[in-house]
Design a protein around this motif. Structure first.
Motif, PDB file in Angstrom:
ATOM      1  N   CYS A 448       0.814  -1.224   0.000  1.00 39.03           N
ATOM      2  CA  CYS A 448       0.000   0.000   0.000  1.00 39.03           C
ATOM      3  C   CYS A 448       0.842   1.266   0.000  1.00 39.03           C
ATOM      4  CB  CYS A 448      -0.941   0.005   1.206  1.00 39.03           C
ATOM      5  SG  CYS A 448      -2.152  -1.311   1.153  1.00 39.03           S
ATOM      6  N   ASP A 449       2.168   1.104  -0.185  1.00 45.28           N
ATOM      7  CA  ASP A 449       3.017   2.276  -0.396  1.00 45.28           C
ATOM      8  C   ASP A 449       3.017   2.560  -1.890  1.00 45.28           C
ATOM      9  OD1 ASP A 449       4.865   4.270  -0.520  1.00 45.28           O
ATOM     10  OD2 ASP A 449       6.473   3.190   0.512  1.00 45.28           O
ATOM     11  N   THR A 450       2.032   3.314  -2.339  1.00 38.34           N
ATOM     12  CA  THR A 450       1.885   3.624  -3.761  1.00 38.34           C
ATOM     13  C   THR A 450       2.493   4.983  -4.097  1.00 38.34           C
ATOM     14  OG1 THR A 450      -0.276   4.620  -3.346  1.00 38.34           O
ATOM     15  CG2 THR A 450      -0.240   2.276  -3.868  1.00 38.34           C
ATOM     16  N   VAL A 456       7.049  -0.953  -4.151  1.00 36.80           N
ATOM     17  CA  VAL A 456       6.351  -2.199  -4.506  1.00 36.80           C
ATOM     18  C   VAL A 456       7.366  -3.271  -4.880  1.00 36.80           C
ATOM     19  CG1 VAL A 456       4.705  -3.233  -6.121  1.00 36.80           C
ATOM     20  CG2 VAL A 456       4.306  -0.926  -5.244  1.00 36.80           C
ATOM     21  N   GLU A 472      -0.693  -6.421  -4.839  1.00 36.40           N
ATOM     22  CA  GLU A 472      -0.206  -5.123  -5.292  1.00 36.40           C
ATOM     23  C   GLU A 472      -1.078  -4.613  -6.423  1.00 36.40           C
ATOM     24  OE1 GLU A 472       3.198  -5.353  -8.128  1.00 36.40           O
ATOM     25  OE2 GLU A 472       3.633  -7.194  -7.005  1.00 36.40           O
ATOM     26  N   LYS A 473      -1.160  -3.278  -6.525  1.00 30.96           N
ATOM     27  CA  LYS A 473      -1.929  -2.632  -7.578  1.00 30.96           C
ATOM     28  C   LYS A 473      -1.091  -1.559  -8.289  1.00 30.96           C
ATOM     29  CE  LYS A 473      -6.147  -4.379  -7.487  1.00 30.96           C
ATOM     30  NZ  LYS A 473      -6.836  -4.890  -8.684  1.00 30.96           N
ATOM     31  N   GLY A 474       0.224  -1.546  -8.041  1.00 27.68           N
ATOM     32  CA  GLY A 474       1.081  -0.549  -8.676  1.00 27.68           C
ATOM     33  C   GLY A 474       1.086   0.764  -7.915  1.00 27.68           C
ATOM     34  N   TYR A 475       1.418   1.840  -8.641  1.00 22.99           N
ATOM     35  CA  TYR A 475       1.589   3.150  -8.034  1.00 22.99           C
ATOM     36  C   TYR A 475       0.403   4.070  -8.349  1.00 22.99           C
ATOM     37  CZ  TYR A 475       6.362   1.600  -7.253  1.00 22.99           C
ATOM     38  OH  TYR A 475       7.460   0.889  -6.842  1.00 22.99           O
ATOM     39  N   GLU A 476       0.371   5.196  -7.605  1.00 19.66           N
ATOM     40  CA  GLU A 476      -0.636   6.250  -7.781  1.00 19.66           C
ATOM     41  C   GLU A 476      -2.063   5.728  -7.602  1.00 19.66           C
ATOM     42  OE1 GLU A 476       0.010   8.238 -11.459  1.00 19.66           O
ATOM     43  OE2 GLU A 476       2.009   8.946 -10.913  1.00 19.66           O
ATOM     44  N   LYS A 477      -2.228   4.767  -6.724  1.00 20.81           N
ATOM     45  CA  LYS A 477      -3.552   4.259  -6.373  1.00 20.81           C
ATOM     46  C   LYS A 477      -3.883   4.689  -4.946  1.00 20.81           C
ATOM     47  CE  LYS A 477      -4.046   1.696 -10.157  1.00 20.81           C
ATOM     48  NZ  LYS A 477      -2.760   1.984 -10.802  1.00 20.81           N
ATOM     49  N   PRO A 479      -4.271   4.098  -1.346  1.00 22.68           N
ATOM     50  CA  PRO A 479      -3.814   2.999  -0.477  1.00 22.68           C
ATOM     51  C   PRO A 479      -4.928   2.381   0.362  1.00 22.68           C
ATOM     52  CG  PRO A 479      -2.947   5.115   0.275  1.00 22.68           C
ATOM     53  CD  PRO A 479      -3.572   5.351  -1.046  1.00 22.68           C
ATOM     54  N   VAL A 482      -6.582  -0.174  -1.864  1.00 24.85           N
ATOM     55  CA  VAL A 482      -5.674  -1.311  -2.062  1.00 24.85           C
ATOM     56  C   VAL A 482      -5.683  -2.219  -0.840  1.00 24.85           C
ATOM     57  CG1 VAL A 482      -3.274  -1.978  -2.475  1.00 24.85           C
ATOM     58  CG2 VAL A 482      -4.213   0.011  -3.649  1.00 24.85           C
TER      59      VAL A 482
END
Length: 618
Positions: A448-450, A456, A472-477, A479, A482
């Motif tokens: 959840c560190d996006t 990640v 994981e869902k990648g970045y700029e999401k 948290p 997620v």
């Protein structure tokens, strides 16, 4: 109006309470005072504020340490009663005279209290009236002085302007004492009313000599010019400058790929598996404190103490044999000051060290010093008890037990790791995951560190090495979303624990703190762990207090979730500077649950309270 006055022993036995007051207190202010203040070594404070639905109380207290009694007064915060401190002192004095440890009934103290209360209220009224009478007189005097000084100063300036500063113009007005304007000074009036002769003399004394100033300027100019000329001589001859030769690098292009952030499809065979290689985690090993080190410390202490005991040897020896009647604050101050300095050298925050010393002084003041004991040893023993009490958790948090309880309810146990930037949240999350794997508990990580680049990928690497799933869902999401999806995925897969990694954030960054508050509110984790460095000193107080404050302020829930436990990192780098553990526990009330002491997955252990206290007082 006074709401309640209570007298009880340190063991919790209520001896007397005022039946006349008999007001039903809203909430439980006295229980909260005992639990949050007296037992947590915060008794050095002047008062304690308690907020309840529909009421706000202020509690004041005093101790009789020799008899082991506590006197507590409760009143509405809005009233600002001035006589409470005096009333408590009077009640303490009168009750201590009739106190008997075998006696349980003190109904005859009601009449005594009624008289003491009337006396205290009457004195407070007299004091208030005297202040009200004194204020107008002093204000009038000040106003008169200001007006008179202003008028006289104005007249004087006008006359000086008209006559060129001639002293004869001062004869047109007189001073209050009736003398004409000569060398007399009006002491009661403004100090500006001085004879013109004196004023001119003082102005001449304080004036600058222009010729001297010009000489100084010319000297300064010569010096600066000389310096510049010297500097210019040094810079002459550019031929003598040695130029550095350029380093020759190998310009051949690299064939290997530098970007390893993409997921490797068939790379599981080459990943190092460490779940079974590193052996048992240090969390499950008992730390043994050797008695030899304690004996050595005692010997060193005995060798160093005779030097400080030269002054007043016979009197101090006689006092230690006979014992002191009652300890006073002045007796305790030297030992407490030395103890405060020692705690601060161990990285304890100054504010915390001061509060601890005040609390120890409050617990010892009035006690009788036993025979063959020194004040310094008595103070150190009291401080040791206080430190053990603070560092010992108020409530037991057994993660393994709670995980099994959540497993029976068929839901995952969720742990959220929070903290400032760069303290090691992801690394220590992996250590906790390894420790849980050792106890046959299935774990899933949630990235959840996006926000931070590479966060990640870092967590993905730990998951591969430990062979555990990662969501994981990648970045700029968002948290919070997620984390919610990760908990739902863990419920479907049957994972026992979800470890949620969050972005590092400073305690003053409101947008990021708002996002963290949303994550905690939306997912309602079972445990919120604050990850902090053992290297911090005074900043530990600021970090934890503001984290808790922001989580409380930004939460939309009426009962917001705060920090439940602390994970201290980099504990192997601080030698004996272990004060951060004490500062964090004191300011938050949350226990230190894990201590990171190395780089490998096994380097995670429990906090040994006795060892920490011994190190702090060494």
């Amino acid at each position: 109006m006074l709401e309640q006055l209570l007298i009880f022993t340190r063991g919790g036995l209520i001896l007397w309470t005022c039946k006349e007051l008999g007001n039903a207190l809203k909430g439980s202010p006295i229980d909260t005072l005992i639990r949050s203040c007296l037992l947590e070594e915060r008794s050095g404070a002047a008062s304690y504020n308690y907020d309840a639905p529909g009421a706000a109380y202020t509690l004041k207290w005093t101790f009789h340490n020799e008899l082991g009694l506590v006197f507590v007064a409760v009143y509405q915060r809005i009233l600002h009663l001035l006589y409470v401190d005096e009333l408590l002192a009077m009640v303490k004095r009168e009750f201590s005279e009739i106190y008997d440890p075998k006696r349980m009934n003190y109904n005859d103290f009601d009449e005594t209290f009624r008289q003491l209360r009337k006396e205290a209220e009457a004195r407070a009224e007299e004091l208030k009236k005297s202040k009200q009478l004194d204020r107008p007189v002093s204000d009038r005097k000040k106003q008169g002085q200001v007006k008179k000084g202003g008028f006289e100063g104005g007249n004087k300036k006008k006359s000086e302007a008209n006559d060129g500063g001639d002293g004869d113009t001062g004869k047109s007005y007189k001073l209050e004492n009736g003398h004409s304007n000569g060398n007399h000074v009006n002491i009661e009036g403004s100090r500006a009313v001085v004879a013109n002769g004196k004023e001119n003399a003082s102005s001449n004394v304080g004036a600058f000599d222009v010729s001297k100033l010009q000489k100084l300027k010319s000297k300064g100019g010569k010096k600066t010019n000389a310096v510049v000329s010297k500097g210019s001589k040094v810079d002459v001859d550019p031929k003598k400058k040695v130029t550095k030769k350029n380093r020759v690098w190998d310009d051949s292009p690299q064939d290997s790929k530098l970007d390893f952030t993409d997921p490797v499809e068939n790379g599981n065979e080459n990943i190092e598996v460490v779940a079974t290689d590193h052996g048992e985690s240090m969390m499950d090993k008992e730390e043994i404190i050797s008695s030899d080190s304690e004996a050595e410390d005692e010997e060193v202490g005995k060798e160093s103490k005779p030097d400080t005991k030269k002054k007043g040897w016979f009197s101090s020896m006689f006092q230690s044999i006979a014992g002191k009647a009652n300890l006073e604050k002045s007796d305790l101050e030297p030992a407490l000051k030395a103890l405060k300095d020692r705690l601060m050298t161990k990285n304890v925050a100054e504010e915390i060290a001061e509060k601890l010393c005040e609390s120890v002084a409050a617990s010892l003041e009035g006690k009788k010093l036993a025979s063959f004991t020194r004040i310094s040893s008595t103070v150190q023993a009291a401080m040791e008890e206080a430190l053990v009490r603070i560092l010992t958790p108020r409530r037991s948090i057994d993660i393994l037990r709670d995980v099994h309880a959540a497993k029976e309810q068929r839901k995952p146990y969720v742990v959220v790791f929070v903290g400032v930037n760069g303290v090691g949240k992801s690394t220590n999350l992996a250590k906790v995951a390894y420790w849980l794997l050792q106890h046959k508990i299935s774990v899933m990580m949630a990235a959840c560190d996006t926000f931070r680049s590479g966060a990640v990928e870092q967590l993905r690497t730990h998951a591969r090495r430990l062979q555990i799933p990662i969501f994981e869902k990648g970045y700029e999401k968002d948290p919070a979303i997620v984390a919610k999806e990760a908990i739902q995925e863990a419920t479907r897969n049957g994972s026992d624990v979800v470890l949620v990694d969050t972005a590092g954030r400073m305690q003053d960054n409101e947008p990021l703190m708002r996002a963290l508050s949303k994550l905690i509110y939306l997912n309602n984790p079972d445990l919120v762990l604050f990850v902090g460095e053992a290297l911090v000193g005074n900043d530990a107080v600021d970090q934890l207090s503001k984290f808790n404050q922001k989580l409380a302020d930004l939460s939309t829930s009426p009962s917001p979730r705060l920090i439940d436990g602390i994970l201290l990192t980099k504990f192997d780098t601080i030698d004996d500077k272990v004060g951060a553990a004490l500062s964090m526990v004191y300011i938050s009330g949350a226990p230190v649950m894990f201590v990171g002491c190395g780089q490998s997955y096994t380097d995670l252990k429990k906090l040994n309270v006795k060892s920490i206290v011994k190190t702090l007082l060494k």
